[in-house]
Design an enzyme around this catalytic site. Structure first.
Site, PDB file in Angstrom:
ATOM      1  CE  LYS A   1       8.724 -12.206 -14.122  1.00 47.52           C
ATOM      2  NZ  LYS A   1       9.413 -11.778 -15.307  1.00 47.52           N
TER       3      LYS A   1
ATOM      4  CG  PHE B   1      -3.053   5.696  13.463  1.00 43.66           C
ATOM      5  CD1 PHE B   1      -2.386   5.603  14.673  1.00 43.66           C
ATOM      6  CD2 PHE B   1      -2.914   6.852  12.706  1.00 43.66           C
ATOM      7  CE1 PHE B   1      -1.595   6.653  15.118  1.00 43.66           C
ATOM      8  CE2 PHE B   1      -2.120   7.904  13.137  1.00 43.66           C
ATOM      9  CZ  PHE B   1      -1.462   7.804  14.349  1.00 43.66           C
TER      10      PHE B   1
ATOM     11  CG  ASN C   1      -0.178  -0.098   2.504  1.00 43.44           C
ATOM     12  OD1 ASN C   1       0.561   0.814   2.853  1.00 43.44           O
ATOM     13  ND2 ASN C   1      -0.310  -1.221   3.223  1.00 43.44           N
TER      14      ASN C   1
ATOM     15  CG  ASP D   1      -6.689  -6.413  13.769  1.00 46.74           C
ATOM     16  OD1 ASP D   1      -7.281  -5.721  12.937  1.00 46.74           O
ATOM     17  OD2 ASP D   1      -6.051  -5.916  14.740  1.00 46.74           O
ATOM     18  CB  ILE D   2      -1.008  -6.533  14.498  1.00 49.91           C
ATOM     19  CG1 ILE D   2      -0.433  -7.218  13.249  1.00 49.91           C
ATOM     20  CG2 ILE D   2       0.074  -6.312  15.544  1.00 49.91           C
ATOM     21  CD1 ILE D   2       0.599  -6.408  12.494  1.00 49.91           C
TER      22      ILE D   2
ATOM     23  CE  LYS E   1      -9.036  -3.249  14.198  1.00 54.31           C
ATOM     24  NZ  LYS E   1      -7.976  -3.345  13.209  1.00 54.31           N
TER      25      LYS E   1
ATOM     26  CE  LYS F   1     -11.203   0.197  10.896  1.00 56.09           C
ATOM     27  NZ  LYS F   1     -10.624   0.939   9.810  1.00 56.09           N
TER      28      LYS F   1
HETATM   29  O1  PMT Z   1       2.831   6.072   6.508  1.00 60.75           O
HETATM   30  P1  PMT Z   1       2.290   7.398   6.047  1.00 60.75           P
HETATM   31  O2  PMT Z   1       2.498   7.633   4.553  1.00 60.75           O
HETATM   32  O3  PMT Z   1       2.791   8.545   6.877  1.00 60.75           O
HETATM   33  O4  PMT Z   1       0.698   7.357   6.230  1.00 60.75           O
HETATM   34  C1  PMT Z   1       0.158   7.315   7.520  1.00 60.75           C
HETATM   35  C2  PMT Z   1      -1.045   6.379   7.599  1.00 60.75           C
HETATM   36  C3  PMT Z   1      -2.159   6.923   6.739  1.00 60.75           C
HETATM   37  C4  PMT Z   1      -0.658   4.965   7.137  1.00 60.75           C
HETATM   38  C5  PMT Z   1      -1.483   6.324   9.117  1.00 60.75           C
HETATM   39  O5  PMT Z   1      -1.817   7.611   9.542  1.00 60.75           O
HETATM   40  C6  PMT Z   1      -2.643   5.388   9.326  1.00 60.75           C
HETATM   41  O6  PMT Z   1      -3.810   5.725   9.165  1.00 60.75           O
HETATM   42  N1  PMT Z   1      -2.345   4.116   9.729  1.00 60.75           N
HETATM   43  C7  PMT Z   1      -3.319   3.025   9.848  1.00 60.75           C
HETATM   44  C8  PMT Z   1      -3.589   2.439   8.493  1.00 60.75           C
HETATM   45  C9  PMT Z   1      -4.578   1.289   8.537  1.00 60.75           C
HETATM   46  O7  PMT Z   1      -4.229   0.216   8.155  1.00 60.75           O
HETATM   47  O8  PMT Z   1      -5.749   1.568   9.055  1.00 60.75           O
HETATM   48  P2  PMT Z   1      -6.950   0.522   9.248  1.00 60.75           P
HETATM   49  O9  PMT Z   1      -8.126   1.397   9.541  1.00 60.75           O
HETATM   50  O10 PMT Z   1      -7.017  -0.395   8.099  1.00 60.75           O
HETATM   51  O11 PMT Z   1      -6.533  -0.306  10.521  1.00 60.75           O
HETATM   52  C10 PMT Z   1      -6.942   0.038  11.833  1.00 60.75           C
HETATM   53  C11 PMT Z   1      -5.879  -0.289  12.837  1.00 60.75           C
HETATM   54  O12 PMT Z   1      -5.671  -1.711  12.865  1.00 60.75           O
HETATM   55  C12 PMT Z   1      -4.523   0.332  12.544  1.00 60.75           C
HETATM   56  O13 PMT Z   1      -3.965   0.747  13.769  1.00 60.75           O
HETATM   57  C13 PMT Z   1      -3.719  -0.819  11.950  1.00 60.75           C
HETATM   58  O14 PMT Z   1      -2.327  -0.695  12.250  1.00 60.75           O
HETATM   59  C14 PMT Z   1      -4.325  -2.013  12.683  1.00 60.75           C
HETATM   60  N2  PMT Z   1      -4.271  -3.275  11.921  1.00 60.75           N
HETATM   61  C15 PMT Z   1      -4.829  -3.395  10.701  1.00 60.75           C
HETATM   62  C16 PMT Z   1      -4.803  -4.607  10.036  1.00 60.75           C
HETATM   63  C17 PMT Z   1      -4.174  -5.707  10.652  1.00 60.75           C
HETATM   64  N3  PMT Z   1      -4.079  -6.907  10.064  1.00 60.75           N
HETATM   65  N4  PMT Z   1      -3.623  -5.554  11.875  1.00 60.75           N
HETATM   66  C18 PMT Z   1      -3.680  -4.384  12.521  1.00 60.75           C
HETATM   67  O15 PMT Z   1      -3.179  -4.247  13.633  1.00 60.75           O
END
Ligand code: PMT
Length: 404
Positions: free
Chosen positions: A294, A328, A215, A311-312, A346, A342
């Site tokens: 490949k 986030f 991403n 999900d971490i 979470k 969330k």
């Molecule tokens: O890296 P930059 O270019 O500075 O951009 C910053 C950012 C936009 C990436 C950052 O500000 C941000 O929003 N990070 C979270 C991105 C995300 O994956 O959001 P989400 O809404 O999909 O996930 C919610 C939360 O679950 C996040 O804290 C994520 O880290 C966590 N997660 C998601 C999926 C997963 N399998 N495990 C997780 O822990």
């Protein structure tokens, strides 16, 4: 990125300024230390006063400059012994070859040299001189003597010199010296001694040996937050997907690539942590069967079967029910509703939500955050990511210290 200062609130720095053209940079240094919250007392040598006026330092620090052992008024209320005890750190910047020699030989022939001799506080020197003076055996011997006594020698840097020559002997830049001071004074601030884990950047899910799914995350927001937490005193484990960024001061980076690797590293680091912040953009799915060779172009379409990644945040919460956790949320619509969902699902203490889309949040320098917690919220207006990170770190520290 802007220059975000470390937290030096309440720290007392005695800044000794010696004669040399770099004395003008000491004015900028005193300003930066003050901006970082430090209490700065300037002591000038006679030679320093030939390069820059005491009035400049007085205006910047809000304190009269001390420059004489024989100042009856100053000695009547804060004598040189008291001044020597007052400081948390004595920094001589610029430190001339002459003053380094005087300090190495224990002279007490002016106020600065006398109070260094009379002080048991940490001493750091930032040498600034012509490259030949710097390389002179006498100067190097004096530095060896000072180092052997535990004096920290900061710099010098190399480059163009005011005398027209190029080489070693330039004083380190004021912002670097300010950061050195923060490092020398050690962890300080509301998170002093706390272990924080920050995940940052993207993950990569391999398709075959040369292709992957990823991403647009640059890691800028996560790295800025790691730096800001370290500046509040935390010891930060920064679990990072692939980025081009340098490790921020006070952080230890653990490099990972896939979501599964990030999850394993997060669980490992979280075991000894008190604070966890998930800023990483983690892949929700991975390729079910990663090809060992490949993949060749065959049909006009191609299908990849994906399987859900763990999900971490959910895994870390299950392992550490007591951990203070911040997530986030990257949303294109219904920011608050999705973020609050969330937060609850979470089991987080706080969640910082940003709107994403073309030119927003991912891989840009500015961002805007809405922070939610049970029963409250705070808007952090659009600003460079490191400024926002500082505000968010303070908010996290406030909630962390006062408890959920
Ligand atoms: O890296 P930059 O270019 O500075 O951009 C910053 C950012 C936009 C990436 C950052 O500000 C941000 O929003 N990070 C979270 C991105 C995300 O994956 O959001 P989400 O809404 O999909 O996930 C919610 C939360 O679950 C996040 O804290 C994520 O880290 C966590 N997660 C998601 C999926 C997963 N399998 N495990 C997780 O822990």
């Amino acid at each position: 990125m802007t220059d975000s200062p470390p937290d030096l609130r309440g720290r007392r720095i005695l800044l000794g300024v010696c004669g040399g053209i770099a004395a003008y940079k000491a004015a900028d240094l005193s300003r930066r230390l003050i901006e970082a919250g430090a209490d700065v007392q300037v002591v000038m040598t006679d030679n320093a006063a030939r390069f820059v006026g005491a009035a400049t330092f007085q205006a910047l620090t809000g304190k009269p400059v001390r420059d004489s052992l024989w100042d009856a008024q100053a000695e009547s209320h804060m004598g040189h012994i008291e001044l020597a005890r007052w400081a948390d750190l004595i920094l001589v910047a610029p430190a001339s070859a002459n003053t380094l020699a005087r300090l190495a030989h224990g002279l007490a022939d002016d106020l600065l040299a006398t109070l260094v001799l009379a002080s048991d506080r940490p001493l750091a020197v930032a040498p600034a001189m012509n490259r030949l003076m710097w390389n002179a055996p006498a100067t190097q011997d004096n530095l060896a003597t000072l180092r052997a006594r535990g004096v920290r020698v900061l710099g010098p840097g190399a480059g163009f010199q005011a005398c027209g020559e190029t080489g070693e002997g330039r004083m380190r830049e004021p912002s670097d010296l300010r950061d050195d001071v923060a490092g020398l004074l050690g962890p300080h601030g509301p998170l002093a001694g706390r272990h924080a884990v920050v995940t940052a950047g993207p993950t990569r899910e391999p398709i075959d040996p040369v292709r992957f799914i990823t991403n647009r995350s640059s890691g800028k927001q996560g790295y800025a937050l790691a730096r800001a937490l370290a500046q509040l005193g935390a010891r930060v484990s920064l679990i990072s997907g692939p980025t081009q960024l340098a490790v921020p001061p006070g952080c230890v980076r653990i490099e990972v690539e896939t979501a599964a690797q990030m999850c394993a590293a997060a669980l490992d680091a979280a075991a000894s942590a008190e604070l966890f912040v998930g800023t990483a953009a983690v892949a929700d799915y991975r390729v079910q069967d990663v090809a060992t060779d490949k993949i060749k172009k065959t049909g006009t379409t191609m299908q990849l079967a994906l399987v859900r990644n763990d999900d971490i945040l959910v895994r870390v919460r299950a392992a550490r029910p007591d951990l203070f956790m911040v997530g986030f949320a990257a949303e294109t619509e219904n920011l608050e509703a999705h973020a609050r969902d969330k937060l609850a699902r979470k089991q987080l203490n706080l969640i910082a939500a940003n709107r994403v889309g073309p030119g927003r949040a991912f891989d840009v320098d500015d961002n805007q955050l809405s922070v939610y917690w049970a029963g409250g919220q705070r808007e952090l207006a659009s600003a460079p990511k490191d400024v926002l990170a500082r505000e968010l770190a303070l908010l996290i520290a406030e909630h962390f210290v006062t408890g959920p």
